[in-house]
Design a protein around this motif. Structure first.
Motif, mmCIF file in Angstrom:
data_model
loop_
_atom_site.group_PDB
_atom_site.id
_atom_site.type_symbol
_atom_site.label_atom_id
_atom_site.label_comp_id
_atom_site.label_asym_id
_atom_site.label_seq_id
_atom_site.Cartn_x
_atom_site.Cartn_y
_atom_site.Cartn_z
ATOM 1 N N GLN A 1 0.696 -1.323 0.066
ATOM 2 C CA GLN A 1 0.085 -0.070 -0.076
ATOM 3 C C GLN A 1 0.978 1.228 0.038
ATOM 4 N N LYS A 2 1.114 1.843 -1.347
ATOM 5 C CA LYS A 2 1.897 2.863 -1.458
ATOM 6 C C LYS A 2 1.308 4.084 -1.724
ATOM 7 N N TYR A 3 0.226 4.113 -2.532
ATOM 8 C CA TYR A 3 -0.183 5.031 -3.638
ATOM 9 C C TYR A 3 -1.509 5.801 -3.289
ATOM 10 N N VAL A 4 -1.515 7.032 -3.705
ATOM 11 C CA VAL A 4 -2.832 7.932 -3.567
ATOM 12 C C VAL A 4 -3.361 7.970 -4.855
ATOM 13 N N LYS A 5 -4.684 7.697 -4.734
ATOM 14 C CA LYS A 5 -5.633 7.822 -5.848
ATOM 15 C C LYS A 5 -6.397 9.080 -5.673
ATOM 16 N N GLY A 6 -6.462 10.192 -6.680
ATOM 17 C CA GLY A 6 -7.371 11.185 -6.705
ATOM 18 C C GLY A 6 -8.588 11.067 -7.426
ATOM 19 N N ALA B 1 -13.679 0.617 -7.502
ATOM 20 C CA ALA B 1 -12.330 -0.244 -8.278
ATOM 21 C C ALA B 1 -11.002 0.384 -7.330
ATOM 22 N N VAL B 2 -10.688 1.421 -7.294
ATOM 23 C CA VAL B 2 -9.547 1.836 -6.551
ATOM 24 C C VAL B 2 -9.530 1.296 -5.097
ATOM 25 N N GLY B 3 -10.752 1.198 -4.443
ATOM 26 C CA GLY B 3 -10.676 0.798 -3.095
ATOM 27 C C GLY B 3 -10.485 -0.765 -3.016
ATOM 28 N N LYS B 4 -10.609 -1.298 -4.181
ATOM 29 C CA LYS B 4 -10.302 -3.100 -4.170
ATOM 30 C C LYS B 4 -8.871 -3.031 -4.626
ATOM 31 N N ASP B 5 -8.043 -1.991 -5.373
ATOM 32 C CA ASP B 5 -6.753 -2.209 -5.599
ATOM 33 C C ASP B 5 -6.098 -2.351 -4.255
ATOM 34 N N PRO B 6 -5.479 -3.536 -4.131
ATOM 35 C CA PRO B 6 -4.564 -3.889 -2.929
ATOM 36 C C PRO B 6 -3.356 -2.865 -2.637
ATOM 37 N N GLU B 7 -2.927 -1.877 -3.834
ATOM 38 C CA GLU B 7 -1.887 -0.987 -3.649
ATOM 39 C C GLU B 7 -2.388 0.440 -3.194
ATOM 40 N N THR B 8 -3.702 0.600 -2.907
ATOM 41 C CA THR B 8 -4.179 1.744 -2.788
ATOM 42 C C THR B 8 -4.133 2.111 -1.106
ATOM 43 N N ALA B 9 -3.586 3.072 -0.716
ATOM 44 C CA ALA B 9 -3.509 3.628 0.611
ATOM 45 C C ALA B 9 -4.232 4.767 1.087
ATOM 46 N N ILE B 10 -4.234 5.764 0.114
ATOM 47 C CA ILE B 10 -5.234 7.021 0.430
ATOM 48 C C ILE B 10 -6.159 7.267 -0.891
ATOM 49 N N ILE B 11 -7.338 7.698 -0.568
ATOM 50 C CA ILE B 11 -8.104 8.273 -1.873
ATOM 51 C C ILE B 11 -8.454 9.561 -1.635
ATOM 52 N N ARG C 1 -6.651 -4.524 5.442
ATOM 53 C CA ARG C 1 -6.016 -3.569 4.872
ATOM 54 C C ARG C 1 -6.474 -2.216 5.563
ATOM 55 N N GLU C 2 -5.909 -1.080 5.434
ATOM 56 C CA GLU C 2 -6.389 0.154 5.862
ATOM 57 C C GLU C 2 -6.331 1.194 4.737
ATOM 58 N N VAL C 3 -7.656 1.758 4.602
ATOM 59 C CA VAL C 3 -7.717 2.663 3.425
ATOM 60 C C VAL C 3 -8.095 3.947 4.013
ATOM 61 N N PHE C 4 -7.370 5.214 3.667
ATOM 62 C CA PHE C 4 -7.685 6.345 4.201
ATOM 63 C C PHE C 4 -8.407 7.106 2.988
ATOM 64 N N VAL C 5 -9.760 7.765 3.387
ATOM 65 C CA VAL C 5 -10.534 8.726 2.185
ATOM 66 C C VAL C 5 -10.494 10.094 2.739
ATOM 67 N N ILE C 6 -9.711 10.860 2.173
ATOM 68 C CA ILE C 6 -9.527 12.184 2.589
ATOM 69 C C ILE C 6 -10.278 13.162 1.447
ATOM 70 N N ALA D 1 -2.451 13.810 3.094
ATOM 71 C CA ALA D 1 -2.192 12.652 2.420
ATOM 72 C C ALA D 1 -0.864 12.427 2.288
ATOM 73 N N LEU D 2 -0.106 13.343 2.111
ATOM 74 C CA LEU D 2 1.648 13.121 2.072
ATOM 75 C C LEU D 2 2.108 13.046 3.286
ATOM 76 N N ALA D 3 1.477 13.602 4.448
ATOM 77 C CA ALA D 3 1.966 13.531 5.653
ATOM 78 C C ALA D 3 1.830 12.025 6.228
ATOM 79 N N ILE D 4 0.726 11.418 5.815
ATOM 80 C CA ILE D 4 0.438 9.983 6.083
ATOM 81 C C ILE D 4 1.366 9.267 5.545
#
Length: 585
Positions: A336-341, A409-419, A453-458, A496-499
């Motif tokens: 989990q490394k990536y941000v999806k906007g 879709a992005v929530g199911k992506d195992p690499e998503t950390a933050i939306i 997993r933990e996914v943040f929505v900001i 998001a960047l601080a997280i």
């Protein structure tokens, strides 16, 4: 089985048709439906969409056509009833609303709207240039929401407007505030002493709503259309607007907003701003200024532009208002490394991509698909208002369907950390977008948790406490869904960047002496100055735009426009030419 319904001589705007399509698609038993005007181009779209029928050939460009894919013919009566109710709602109050009069011809519109300062257009772009010319010939300023106007026509019409001492705001101008009255997709913002000019709709919305939240207010927010600062146009509307605000006795601070302009246009604008007496704030998104100049302050983010404007208004020291971010505890899996906007606001998406590229030291992917503002490894910032997502469909500020689909879709992506998400309130936007998105956000977070997993929505909400959607209720819904809400889009990205352990530093810029300039003669026309105090409009197209004007004390002549000559542009041009010849005799 396909069924065709033709509503003769029932012209409707494309946004109305899209909303009706969405409504009909919710009826049980309707597998697919499309609602469009019966133009030749639209008949081709029916063919490519697998919804073409022979009956369509009977439809003219002024006929509304509905093609249904249903199994049970008994549904047709229900569909017809739903259509009638929907169209009645769209025209509700026609002529009865305080401050609104409804007409069917230009002659009547100009007669009743002789005192109107601005004509607002929201008609198909293929017809807009000819209609804009009629308004300019009558000495009216123009606010053109319509897009798909040829850039050659835009240049010609803006030069015509300039020579006549008028402003052409647009084409593709989504936001404006004239004398405190919101026009098109605009927030209800307190009236004040800050004047805004912008080549960006959601950029204007973000800046003006933050000004409101900081206790300031706006005299006028003049949209120019997104192409105004291109080399082909030369910033005609933006420069005339700056000159007008300079001579406006009610404006004390001027703010200019744009994505990166053509270099030569940028230099002209900066030279002009250095020539005016009032303090000015600029933000050219994508440029990171290193210093301010005397009386010319350079912001990096939309939030900073609003903050500086209010500081200048209140005669306070110009400095970055650094927030203290409460970074939540988190435990991401290694992948989990990536941000999806997923943005409804194009300028907000652009700002997010700009900050993420800086914070993570990324470069653009030259092969990114359309609609992607950033695509680098797994980091993605998407403008869901891009044409690739909205062709034949409502804008994401109106319809949440595409965003909910992509959230899943992005929530199911195992690499998503933050939306990252935005909600843009105001006139024209969805009545309760938070309620639409909340169930999907909850589902995304619950599914991720079930998988360890933990996914943040900001998110951020662009709006004020005077908007029709009740901002505090929107905030409560988003927070209850598990969203981390921030006060601005820039703050959401910094969170998001601080997280991700890549915090962005906010640093004050030094104040330097003003650079040498070529003095500019600033003489706006009387008509341009009169624009700033107008309260009367002619609205050509979407009736919802009339509602926003009348709700804020303005007067409107609502022209229920339909294309003449069966929608044939060549014939329309010929008729307009012959009319001009007749009038000249």
């Amino acid at each position: 089985m396909l069924h065709t319904i033709i509503k003769s001589n029932s012209y409707q705007d494309s946004i109305v048709l899209m909303l009706l399509t969405n409504k009909l698609n919710t009826i049980d038993g309707v597998h697919n439906v499309s609602v469009m005007m019966g133009t030749p181009a639209n008949k081709d779209i029916f063919k490519t969409g697998g919804l073409y029928t022979d009956e369509l050939e009977k439809a003219s460009s002024n006929d509304m056509v509905i093609v249904l894919d249903i199994e049970d013919d008994s549904l047709i009566d229900q569909v017809l009833s739903e259509i009638d109710v929907f169209l009645e709602e769209q025209t509700k109050g026609g002529g009865d609303t305080a401050g609104e009069e409804v007409v069917k011809t230009w002659d009547k519109a100009f007669e009743l709207g002789k005192d109107a300062g601005v004509v607002v257009f929201s008609i198909p772009g293929t017809h807009a240039a000819l209609e804009i010319e009629k308004a300019l010939d009558e000495g009216k300023h123009v606010f053109c929401f319509s897009d798909n106007v040829a850039i050659e026509d835009e240049k010609r019409l803006k030069e015509k407007a300039h020579d006549a001492g008028l402003l052409l705001m647009g084409p593709d101008c989504g936001t404006g505030i004239i004398n405190g009255i919101p026009v098109a997709f605009t927030n209800a913002v307190r009236k004040g002493k800050i004047g805004v000019v912008g080549a960006s709709g959601t950029g204007i919305q973000e800046v003006t709503t933050i000004i409101h939240k900081l206790g300031g207010g706006v005299t006028n927010a003049i949209g120019t259309g997104g192409r105004d600062l291109k080399a082909e146009i030369g910033g005609i509307t933006l420069k005339d607007s700056i000159m007008t605000l300079e001579k406006d006795p009610n404006t004390e601070v001027v703010v200019v907003i744009s994505k990166p302009p053509a270099p030569e246009v940028r230099d002209d604008v900066l030279n002009l701003l250095s020539s005016i007496s009032k303090p000015a704030v600029t933000i050219f998104l994508g440029e990171k200024p290193e210093a301010h100049e005397e009386n010319l302050y350079r912001a990096y983010t939309l939030e900073e532009a609003a903050q500086i404007a209010v500081q200048l208004l209140n005669k306070k020291e110009i400095k970055v208002e650094k927030e203290t971010l409460s970074v939540p505890a988190h435990s991401f899996k290694s992948e989990q490394k990536y941000v999806k906007g997923l943005y409804s606001g194009g300028t907000l998406a652009y700002e997010a991509a700009m900050l993420i590229k800086e914070g993570l030291d990324l470069v653009d992917d030259e092969h990114a698909p359309e609609g992607f503002i950033l695509k680098n490894k797994g980091h993605e910032i998407i403008d869901l208002g891009d044409d690739v997502y909205t062709q034949g469909k409502p804008h994401p500020m109106i319809d949440p369907t595409k965003r909910k689909e992509m959230l899943e879709a992005v929530g199911k992506d195992p690499e998503t950390a933050i939306i990252l998400v935005d909600i843009v309130l105001g006139y024209g936007s969805h009545a309760n977008m938070a309620q639409e998105l909340a169930p999907t956000i909850k589902e995304v977070k619950a599914n991720a948790k079930a998988e360890g997993r933990e996914v943040f929505v900001i998110g951020t909400i662009v709006g004020t406490d005077e908007d029709p959607q009740a901002i505090h209720e929107q905030e409560a819904i988003m927070k209850e869904a598990g969203t981390i809400l921030c006060d601005s889009n820039a703050q959401a990205v910094r969170m998001a960047l601080a997280i991700l352990d890549h915090p962005l530093k906010q640093e004050d810029k030094p104040l330097k002496a003003q650079k040498s300039i070529t003095p500019v003669s600033i003489v706006p026309s009387e008509a341009m100055l009169a624009l700033l105090t107008t309260q009367s409009f002619i609205n050509v197209g979407l009736r919802s735009f009339s509602e926003a004007i009348t709700n804020h004390g303005g007067k409107v002549v609502q022209y229920d426009w339909q294309p003449v000559a069966g929608g044939n542009i060549t014939l329309q041009k010929a008729l307009q030419f012959l009319n001009k010849v007749a009038l000249s005799k």
